[in-house]
Scaffold this active site. Structure first.
Site, PDB file in Angstrom:
ATOM      1  N   ASN A  62      -7.572 -36.838 -24.847  1.00 25.13           N
ATOM      2  CA  ASN A  62      -6.840 -37.330 -23.678  1.00 25.13           C
ATOM      3  C   ASN A  62      -6.344 -38.767 -23.853  1.00 25.13           C
ATOM      4  O   ASN A  62      -7.138 -39.679 -24.056  1.00 25.13           O
ATOM      5  CB  ASN A  62      -7.778 -37.247 -22.454  1.00 25.13           C
ATOM      6  CG  ASN A  62      -7.017 -37.072 -21.158  1.00 25.13           C
ATOM      7  OD1 ASN A  62      -5.783 -37.056 -21.143  1.00 25.13           O
ATOM      8  ND2 ASN A  62      -7.746 -36.943 -20.058  1.00 25.13           N
TER       9      ASN A  62
ATOM     10  N   ARG B 245     -20.618 -30.179  -8.797  1.00 22.75           N
ATOM     11  CA  ARG B 245     -20.657 -31.633  -8.978  1.00 22.75           C
ATOM     12  C   ARG B 245     -20.000 -32.265  -7.763  1.00 22.75           C
ATOM     13  O   ARG B 245     -18.937 -31.809  -7.327  1.00 22.75           O
ATOM     14  CB  ARG B 245     -19.871 -31.987 -10.245  1.00 22.75           C
ATOM     15  CG  ARG B 245     -19.906 -33.441 -10.591  1.00 22.75           C
ATOM     16  CD  ARG B 245     -18.972 -33.761 -11.741  1.00 22.75           C
ATOM     17  NE  ARG B 245     -17.711 -34.270 -11.250  1.00 22.75           N
ATOM     18  CZ  ARG B 245     -16.813 -34.907 -11.999  1.00 22.75           C
ATOM     19  NH1 ARG B 245     -17.031 -35.076 -13.293  1.00 22.75           N
ATOM     20  NH2 ARG B 245     -15.693 -35.347 -11.482  1.00 22.75           N
TER      21      ARG B 245
ATOM     22  N   TYR C 128     -13.774 -42.976  -9.641  1.00 18.71           N
ATOM     23  CA  TYR C 128     -13.745 -41.841 -10.553  1.00 18.71           C
ATOM     24  C   TYR C 128     -14.038 -40.528  -9.807  1.00 18.71           C
ATOM     25  O   TYR C 128     -14.934 -40.468  -8.967  1.00 18.71           O
ATOM     26  CB  TYR C 128     -14.791 -42.026 -11.682  1.00 18.71           C
ATOM     27  CG  TYR C 128     -14.945 -40.728 -12.398  1.00 18.71           C
ATOM     28  CD1 TYR C 128     -13.940 -40.296 -13.259  1.00 18.71           C
ATOM     29  CD2 TYR C 128     -15.993 -39.871 -12.112  1.00 18.71           C
ATOM     30  CE1 TYR C 128     -14.002 -39.055 -13.838  1.00 18.71           C
ATOM     31  CE2 TYR C 128     -16.068 -38.622 -12.698  1.00 18.71           C
ATOM     32  CZ  TYR C 128     -15.066 -38.226 -13.558  1.00 18.71           C
ATOM     33  OH  TYR C 128     -15.109 -36.991 -14.111  1.00 18.71           O
TER      34      TYR C 128
ATOM     35  N   ASP D  38     -21.597 -37.371 -11.533  1.00 23.93           N
ATOM     36  CA  ASP D  38     -21.139 -38.078 -12.736  1.00 23.93           C
ATOM     37  C   ASP D  38     -21.020 -39.573 -12.439  1.00 23.93           C
ATOM     38  O   ASP D  38     -20.227 -39.975 -11.585  1.00 23.93           O
ATOM     39  CB  ASP D  38     -19.773 -37.510 -13.161  1.00 23.93           C
ATOM     40  CG  ASP D  38     -19.350 -37.956 -14.549  1.00 23.93           C
ATOM     41  OD1 ASP D  38     -19.960 -38.901 -15.089  1.00 23.93           O
ATOM     42  OD2 ASP D  38     -18.405 -37.351 -15.100  1.00 23.93           O
TER      43      ASP D  38
ATOM     44  N   HIS E 239     -20.116 -41.682 -14.801  1.00 21.11           N
ATOM     45  CA  HIS E 239     -18.991 -42.071 -15.664  1.00 21.11           C
ATOM     46  C   HIS E 239     -19.210 -43.416 -16.339  1.00 21.11           C
ATOM     47  O   HIS E 239     -18.312 -44.273 -16.380  1.00 21.11           O
ATOM     48  CB  HIS E 239     -17.676 -42.047 -14.874  1.00 21.11           C
ATOM     49  CG  HIS E 239     -16.555 -41.420 -15.640  1.00 21.11           C
ATOM     50  ND1 HIS E 239     -15.566 -42.149 -16.225  1.00 21.11           N
ATOM     51  CD2 HIS E 239     -16.296 -40.130 -15.947  1.00 21.11           C
ATOM     52  CE1 HIS E 239     -14.723 -41.342 -16.845  1.00 21.11           C
ATOM     53  NE2 HIS E 239     -15.154 -40.105 -16.705  1.00 21.11           N
TER      54      HIS E 239
ATOM     55  N   GLU F 274     -24.986 -37.647 -14.667  1.00 19.33           N
ATOM     56  CA  GLU F 274     -24.265 -37.609 -15.948  1.00 19.33           C
ATOM     57  C   GLU F 274     -23.789 -39.006 -16.326  1.00 19.33           C
ATOM     58  O   GLU F 274     -23.357 -39.778 -15.463  1.00 19.33           O
ATOM     59  CB  GLU F 274     -23.070 -36.673 -15.749  1.00 19.33           C
ATOM     60  CG  GLU F 274     -22.119 -36.621 -16.899  1.00 19.33           C
ATOM     61  CD  GLU F 274     -20.939 -35.716 -16.557  1.00 19.33           C
ATOM     62  OE1 GLU F 274     -21.050 -34.825 -15.688  1.00 19.33           O
ATOM     63  OE2 GLU F 274     -19.870 -35.918 -17.159  1.00 19.33           O
TER      64      GLU F 274
ATOM     65  N   GLU G  20     -20.188 -36.528 -23.342  1.00 19.50           N
ATOM     66  CA  GLU G  20     -18.824 -35.981 -23.423  1.00 19.50           C
ATOM     67  C   GLU G  20     -17.952 -36.797 -24.379  1.00 19.50           C
ATOM     68  O   GLU G  20     -16.959 -36.280 -24.880  1.00 19.50           O
ATOM     69  CB  GLU G  20     -18.182 -35.872 -22.033  1.00 19.50           C
ATOM     70  CG  GLU G  20     -17.956 -37.188 -21.339  1.00 19.50           C
ATOM     71  CD  GLU G  20     -17.387 -37.027 -19.940  1.00 19.50           C
ATOM     72  OE1 GLU G  20     -17.827 -36.122 -19.223  1.00 19.50           O
ATOM     73  OE2 GLU G  20     -16.497 -37.813 -19.574  1.00 19.50           O
TER      74      GLU G  20
ATOM     75  N   ARG H  51     -23.865 -33.187 -23.710  1.00 17.12           N
ATOM     76  CA  ARG H  51     -22.563 -32.718 -23.210  1.00 17.12           C
ATOM     77  C   ARG H  51     -21.445 -32.720 -24.253  1.00 17.12           C
ATOM     78  O   ARG H  51     -20.267 -32.624 -23.913  1.00 17.12           O
ATOM     79  CB  ARG H  51     -22.146 -33.595 -22.020  1.00 17.12           C
ATOM     80  CG  ARG H  51     -22.936 -33.214 -20.811  1.00 17.12           C
ATOM     81  CD  ARG H  51     -22.543 -33.926 -19.567  1.00 17.12           C
ATOM     82  NE  ARG H  51     -21.144 -34.134 -19.323  1.00 17.12           N
ATOM     83  CZ  ARG H  51     -20.265 -33.189 -18.985  1.00 17.12           C
ATOM     84  NH1 ARG H  51     -20.661 -31.945 -18.859  1.00 17.12           N
ATOM     85  NH2 ARG H  51     -19.009 -33.510 -18.758  1.00 17.12           N
TER      86      ARG H  51
ATOM     87  N   GLU I 270     -19.417 -26.976 -17.819  1.00 16.06           N
ATOM     88  CA  GLU I 270     -18.483 -27.533 -16.835  1.00 16.06           C
ATOM     89  C   GLU I 270     -17.228 -26.662 -16.759  1.00 16.06           C
ATOM     90  O   GLU I 270     -16.710 -26.216 -17.782  1.00 16.06           O
ATOM     91  CB  GLU I 270     -18.094 -28.959 -17.247  1.00 16.06           C
ATOM     92  CG  GLU I 270     -17.154 -29.636 -16.260  1.00 16.06           C
ATOM     93  CD  GLU I 270     -16.832 -31.081 -16.657  1.00 16.06           C
ATOM     94  OE1 GLU I 270     -17.079 -31.453 -17.824  1.00 16.06           O
ATOM     95  OE2 GLU I 270     -16.338 -31.816 -15.795  1.00 16.06           O
TER      96      GLU I 270
ATOM     97  N   TRP J 202     -14.332 -47.457 -17.363  1.00 12.94           N
ATOM     98  CA  TRP J 202     -13.677 -46.586 -16.375  1.00 12.94           C
ATOM     99  C   TRP J 202     -14.520 -45.342 -16.140  1.00 12.94           C
ATOM    100  O   TRP J 202     -15.074 -44.783 -17.044  1.00 12.94           O
ATOM    101  CB  TRP J 202     -12.272 -46.165 -16.838  1.00 12.94           C
ATOM    102  CG  TRP J 202     -11.756 -45.089 -15.940  1.00 12.94           C
ATOM    103  CD1 TRP J 202     -11.374 -45.221 -14.635  1.00 12.94           C
ATOM    104  CD2 TRP J 202     -11.615 -43.708 -16.258  1.00 12.94           C
ATOM    105  NE1 TRP J 202     -10.999 -44.005 -14.128  1.00 12.94           N
ATOM    106  CE2 TRP J 202     -11.146 -43.051 -15.113  1.00 12.94           C
ATOM    107  CE3 TRP J 202     -11.859 -42.950 -17.415  1.00 12.94           C
ATOM    108  CZ2 TRP J 202     -10.902 -41.684 -15.060  1.00 12.94           C
ATOM    109  CZ3 TRP J 202     -11.611 -41.593 -17.390  1.00 12.94           C
ATOM    110  CH2 TRP J 202     -11.134 -40.966 -16.225  1.00 12.94           C
TER     111      TRP J 202
HETATM  112  C1  CS2 Z   1     -15.300 -36.209 -16.814  1.00 10.89           C
HETATM  113  C2  CS2 Z   1     -13.980 -36.063 -17.453  1.00 10.89           C
HETATM  114  O1  CS2 Z   1     -15.414 -33.893 -16.662  1.00 10.89           O
HETATM  115  C3  CS2 Z   1     -16.061 -34.916 -16.700  1.00 10.89           C
HETATM  116  O2  CS2 Z   1     -17.251 -34.977 -16.604  1.00 10.89           O
HETATM  117  O3  CS2 Z   1     -16.102 -37.264 -17.123  1.00 10.89           O
HETATM  118  O4  CS2 Z   1     -13.110 -35.668 -16.446  1.00 10.89           O
HETATM  119  C4  CS2 Z   1     -13.420 -37.285 -18.157  1.00 10.89           C
HETATM  120  O5  CS2 Z   1     -13.135 -38.289 -17.249  1.00 10.89           O
HETATM  121  C5  CS2 Z   1     -12.181 -36.877 -18.874  1.00 10.89           C
HETATM  122  O6  CS2 Z   1     -12.470 -35.834 -19.745  1.00 10.89           O
HETATM  123  C6  CS2 Z   1     -11.558 -38.030 -19.627  1.00 10.89           C
HETATM  124  O7  CS2 Z   1     -10.543 -37.555 -20.438  1.00 10.89           O
HETATM  125 MG    MG Z   2     -18.136 -36.742 -17.156  1.00 14.00          MG
END
Ligand code: CS2
Ligand code: MG
Length: 402
Positions: free
Chosen positions: A37, A147, A159, A210, A212, A236, A262, A283, A339, A402
């Site tokens: 992304n 979530r 977020y 999350d 983040h 998360e 992730e 993840r 997810e 972020w």
């Molecule tokens: C997120 C994602 O799905 C999640 O848990 O943290 O949406 C993440 O922000 C994006 O994959 C970023 O590209």
């Molecule tokens: Mg996430």
């Protein structure tokens, strides 16, 4: 069988996707997702300019050897661009193997370990009341795990909450927009959110949240502790994980389960987290962590330490990765949860697929290979458009995670 050709498809049916197609002399082809992304074209170039020429003439069944060739061969290892490119190749080769052997990929990974794959969806609202409405909506759709994210009073954006109407989509077209962040109001708001969710929906739903990567370890410890009465499935990315030891602090203070990974692209990103049992769920995804070949090893390593999987499944991973994840989740023993952020109808039309959702679970289908295709004529109608993830600043202007 020999690989005769490979090329990258770039399409943007609402958001950008990078798909690798590998063709063979027996007419069988495989697909792999290489979407990263906000940095999509870097992976496309890595594949086109550096990887595909080295694949021609190789036997696509040699997934281990080809993986090692692409990982160790170039001398420069790891990193999201490299590993997403390798992930796309590995995924496409397992797709070819399944098609050639006339069996779904899950059968090549150990066969079915379960009937269905438990998935969680995303509910959100600009405030707690709106988030509760969205939880009710998703519960009615049949989800058993949700979530929940909500807007924070005093912050213009956060977020996981769409700025306007419609579903949340992290990347935005054009250059990066700027979000606003302050930790204290967030830490005060999240326990209130989950108290309200439990009050309204009882104990039966699995609830996730999350963070983040926005908290320090001690802030995450406080949040985990205050969420304990609401029995979350996990929190998360409580803190950035470059310093794996940061999770020790969180772990020592709370029984709320922890998920991370992730953004990981290698087992080495999680090595200390797993062997010290500082996390409960890993993840990493098939695209960003290099495909089935290393992910199976990662899952097997995690299994030794009671760590389960919870693969990233945001919309920025294409339906090719979603299909791959569902084969993986079906086969491995220490699966935890998957997810699921549904793609738009435009994206689903570009990537016709066998997988489906029913009553809180997803199923990969029984087609040979991954069971997903790419409609190249339709994909061509959606040319690449520059898009970025937002950046985040504290209210005093400091750039933060972020
Ligand atoms: C997120 C994602 O799905 C999640 O848990 O943290 O949406 C993440 O922000 C994006 O994959 C970023 O590209
Ligand atoms: Mg996430």
């Amino acid at each position: 069988m020999k690989i005769t050709n490979g090329y990258v498809n770039i399409t943007s049916p609402g958001r950008n996707f990078i798909t690798l197609k590998i063709e063979t002399d027996e007419g069988i082809y495989g697909l792999g997702d290489g979407t990263l992304n906000g940095r999509e074209l870097a992976v496309a170039s890595y594949l086109t300019d550096h990887v595909i020429p080295c694949l021609i003439g190789r036997d696509p069944f040699q997934t281990e050897d080809i993986w090692q060739y692409l990982y160790r061969g170039p001398y420069w290892r790891r990193g999201p661009v490299t590993m997403s490119a390798i992930g796309a190749v590995d995924m496409a080769l397992w797709d070819i193997k399944g098609k050639a052997l006339n069996t779904p990929v899950y059968n090549l990974l150990g066969g079915k370990s379960r009937d269905g794959v438990l998935v969680y969806c995303h509910a959100f609202g600009k405030d707690i009341d709106a988030a509760l409405e969205d939880v009710a909506h998703h519960k009615n759709l049949g989800y058993r795990a949700i979530r929940v994210q909500s807007g924070i009073a005093g912050l213009k954006s956060t977020y996981g909450v769409a700025k306007g109407p419609g579903r949340y989509e992290p990347a935005e077209r054009g250059l990066p927009s700027e979000y606003e962040w302050e930790t204290e109001p967030y830490l005060r708001s999240v326990p209130k959110l989950f108290a309200r969710v439990r009050e309204a929906f009882g104990e039966d739903l699995y609830l996730l949240h999350d963070c983040h990567h926005r908290l320090t370890p001690i802030e995450a410890a406080r949040l985990g502790k205050e969420l304990e009465p609401f029995h979350l499935f996990w929190i998360e990315d409580p803190t950035p994980a470059e310093l794996q030891e940061g999770f020790r602090t969180i772990r020592e203070h709370t029984t709320t389960p922890l998920a991370v990974g992730e953004v990981f692209n290698s087992l080495w990103d999680a090595h200390d987290l797993i062997r010290n049992q500082w996390i409960d769920y890993i993840r990493a995804t098939l695209t960003h962590a290099g495909g089935f070949t290393p992910m199976k090893k990662l899952a097997d390593f995690a299994e030794l330490y009671h760590v389960k999987t919870g693969c990233h499944g945001a919309t920025d991973l294409s339906p090719v990765c979603m299909a791959a994840a569902l084969h993986f989740d079906t086969a491995i023993h220490n699966f935890g949860i998957q997810e699921h952020m549904p793609h738009t109808d435009e994206t689903d039309a570009v990537f016709p697929h066998q997988y489906y959702f029913k009553d809180g679970y997803m199923y990969p289908g029984d087609a040979p290979g991954l069971g997903v295709d790419l409609d190249e004529a339709l994909a061509a109608k959606y040319p690449y458009q520059r898009a970025y993830l937002p950046v985040n600043r504290k209210i005093d202007g400091t750039l933060t995670d972020w």
